[in-house]
Design a protein around this motif. Structure first.
Motif, PDB file in Angstrom:
ATOM      1  N   TYR A  77       0.841  -1.193   0.000  1.00  0.00           N
ATOM      2  CA  TYR A  77       0.000   0.000   0.000  1.00  0.00           C
ATOM      3  C   TYR A  77       0.875   1.240   0.000  1.00  0.00           C
ATOM      4  O   TYR A  77       1.889   1.297   0.707  1.00  0.00           O
ATOM      5  CB  TYR A  77      -0.927   0.024   1.219  1.00  0.00           C
ATOM      6  CG  TYR A  77      -2.011  -1.021   1.150  1.00  0.00           C
ATOM      7  CD1 TYR A  77      -3.032  -0.911   0.221  1.00  0.00           C
ATOM      8  CD2 TYR A  77      -1.998  -2.111   1.995  1.00  0.00           C
ATOM      9  CE1 TYR A  77      -4.027  -1.868   0.146  1.00  0.00           C
ATOM     10  CE2 TYR A  77      -2.990  -3.079   1.923  1.00  0.00           C
ATOM     11  CZ  TYR A  77      -3.987  -2.952   0.996  1.00  0.00           C
ATOM     12  OH  TYR A  77      -4.983  -3.901   0.920  1.00  0.00           O
ATOM     13  N   VAL A  78       0.485   2.219  -0.785  1.00  0.00           N
ATOM     14  CA  VAL A  78       1.221   3.485  -0.877  1.00  0.00           C
ATOM     15  C   VAL A  78       0.236   4.638  -0.745  1.00  0.00           C
ATOM     16  O   VAL A  78      -0.931   4.509  -1.086  1.00  0.00           O
ATOM     17  CB  VAL A  78       2.015   3.592  -2.204  1.00  0.00           C
ATOM     18  CG1 VAL A  78       3.045   2.482  -2.310  1.00  0.00           C
ATOM     19  CG2 VAL A  78       1.094   3.560  -3.412  1.00  0.00           C
ATOM     20  N   ASP A  79       0.735   5.773  -0.247  1.00  0.00           N
ATOM     21  CA  ASP A  79      -0.153   6.919  -0.092  1.00  0.00           C
ATOM     22  C   ASP A  79      -0.182   7.817  -1.327  1.00  0.00           C
ATOM     23  O   ASP A  79      -0.996   8.731  -1.405  1.00  0.00           O
ATOM     24  CB  ASP A  79       0.180   7.723   1.165  1.00  0.00           C
ATOM     25  CG  ASP A  79       1.620   8.197   1.207  1.00  0.00           C
ATOM     26  OD1 ASP A  79       2.274   8.286   0.153  1.00  0.00           O
ATOM     27  OD2 ASP A  79       2.101   8.481   2.318  1.00  0.00           O
ATOM     28  N   LEU A  96       5.778   5.232  -7.830  1.00  0.00           N
ATOM     29  CA  LEU A  96       6.342   4.805  -9.107  1.00  0.00           C
ATOM     30  C   LEU A  96       7.736   5.406  -9.301  1.00  0.00           C
ATOM     31  O   LEU A  96       8.669   4.705  -9.712  1.00  0.00           O
ATOM     32  CB  LEU A  96       5.418   5.198 -10.265  1.00  0.00           C
ATOM     33  CG  LEU A  96       5.885   4.787 -11.657  1.00  0.00           C
ATOM     34  CD1 LEU A  96       6.055   3.276 -11.768  1.00  0.00           C
ATOM     35  CD2 LEU A  96       4.912   5.308 -12.703  1.00  0.00           C
ATOM     36  N   ARG A  97       7.881   6.681  -8.993  1.00  0.00           N
ATOM     37  CA  ARG A  97       9.210   7.316  -9.103  1.00  0.00           C
ATOM     38  C   ARG A  97      10.226   6.638  -8.190  1.00  0.00           C
ATOM     39  O   ARG A  97      11.341   6.340  -8.597  1.00  0.00           O
ATOM     40  CB  ARG A  97       9.119   8.808  -8.785  1.00  0.00           C
ATOM     41  CG  ARG A  97       8.594   9.651  -9.919  1.00  0.00           C
ATOM     42  CD  ARG A  97       8.778  11.148  -9.679  1.00  0.00           C
ATOM     43  NE  ARG A  97       8.184  11.635  -8.441  1.00  0.00           N
ATOM     44  CZ  ARG A  97       6.904  11.952  -8.294  1.00  0.00           C
ATOM     45  NH1 ARG A  97       6.059  11.844  -9.313  1.00  0.00           N
ATOM     46  NH2 ARG A  97       6.447  12.401  -7.136  1.00  0.00           N
ATOM     47  N   LYS A 135      13.171   4.054   3.768  1.00  0.00           N
ATOM     48  CA  LYS A 135      11.812   4.551   3.570  1.00  0.00           C
ATOM     49  C   LYS A 135      11.553   4.658   2.076  1.00  0.00           C
ATOM     50  O   LYS A 135      12.414   5.094   1.321  1.00  0.00           O
ATOM     51  CB  LYS A 135      11.650   5.927   4.216  1.00  0.00           C
ATOM     52  CG  LYS A 135      11.765   5.905   5.720  1.00  0.00           C
ATOM     53  CD  LYS A 135      11.586   7.300   6.284  1.00  0.00           C
ATOM     54  CE  LYS A 135      11.713   7.299   7.793  1.00  0.00           C
ATOM     55  NZ  LYS A 135      11.560   8.657   8.349  1.00  0.00           N
ATOM     56  N   ASP A 136      10.326   4.308   1.662  1.00  0.00           N
ATOM     57  CA  ASP A 136       9.996   4.382   0.234  1.00  0.00           C
ATOM     58  C   ASP A 136       9.331   5.696  -0.170  1.00  0.00           C
ATOM     59  O   ASP A 136       8.879   5.825  -1.296  1.00  0.00           O
ATOM     60  CB  ASP A 136       9.143   3.192  -0.202  1.00  0.00           C
ATOM     61  CG  ASP A 136       7.683   3.274   0.213  1.00  0.00           C
ATOM     62  OD1 ASP A 136       7.313   4.189   0.985  1.00  0.00           O
ATOM     63  OD2 ASP A 136       6.903   2.427  -0.237  1.00  0.00           O
ATOM     64  N   THR A 137       9.270   6.665   0.718  1.00  0.00           N
ATOM     65  CA  THR A 137       8.661   7.988   0.509  1.00  0.00           C
ATOM     66  C   THR A 137       7.138   7.938   0.414  1.00  0.00           C
ATOM     67  O   THR A 137       6.516   8.972   0.221  1.00  0.00           O
ATOM     68  CB  THR A 137       9.212   8.744  -0.725  1.00  0.00           C
ATOM     69  OG1 THR A 137       8.730   8.135  -1.930  1.00  0.00           O
ATOM     70  CG2 THR A 137      10.728   8.793  -0.735  1.00  0.00           C
ATOM     71  N   CYS A 138       6.545   6.760   0.542  1.00  0.00           N
ATOM     72  CA  CYS A 138       5.100   6.600   0.379  1.00  0.00           C
ATOM     73  C   CYS A 138       4.460   5.912   1.577  1.00  0.00           C
ATOM     74  O   CYS A 138       3.388   5.325   1.465  1.00  0.00           O
ATOM     75  CB  CYS A 138       4.806   5.802  -0.879  1.00  0.00           C
ATOM     76  SG  CYS A 138       5.492   6.562  -2.334  1.00  0.00           S
TER      77      CYS A 138
END
Length: 130
Positions: A9-11, A17-18, A115-118
């Motif tokens: 899950y991503v916010d 994607l980036r 961290k994946d930034t999302c």
């Protein structure tokens, strides 16, 4: 049987994607929409026909709660593997990734976490002697 797809899950799907393509080096596999729903997957650039990772929007309360809970418990939402963690760590760090754990010896493997930034943590693992 084999595993073909896993989800995280991503916010923010664009930001995800980036990150997964530009920072981790994966390749976009599928990207299509149906109204407000977007199906978005990435795969290893080294194995384009391999397992896909769906970057699923956390736009429902259960998904958001799950994502936040595992992040707060310092649990990775995804685990990726490499043959050379030191090289990957330096390369990914050079592309701006924020690591929460430097490469660490955990007896059976070397691991690092970022961290994946999302809203997620991603663990990178190099197994020993396998």
């Amino acid at each position: 049987m084999k595993i073909k797809l896993s989800s995280v899950y991503v916010d923010d799907q664009e930001k995800a994607l980036r990150f997964y393509t530009e920072v981790l080096g994966f390749a976009k596999k599928s990207d299509f929409s149906n109204g407000t729903y977007r199906w978005l997957t990435v795969t290893s650039a080294e194995d384009p026909a391999g397992t896909e990772l769906q970057l699923a929007l956390n736009n429902n309360p259960a998904a958001a709660a799950y994502q936040q809970a595992i992040f707060q418990q310092n649990q990775p939402a995804a685990n990726v593997f490499t043959d050379n963690l030191k090289t990957e760590y330096e390369s990914i760090k050079g592309r701006g990734a924020q690591f929460t754990m430097r490469p660490t010896d955990v007896q059976y493997a070397w691991i690092a976490m970022l961290k994946d930034t999302c809203g997620n943590l991603v663990q990178i693992t190099q197994l020993k002697g396998w």
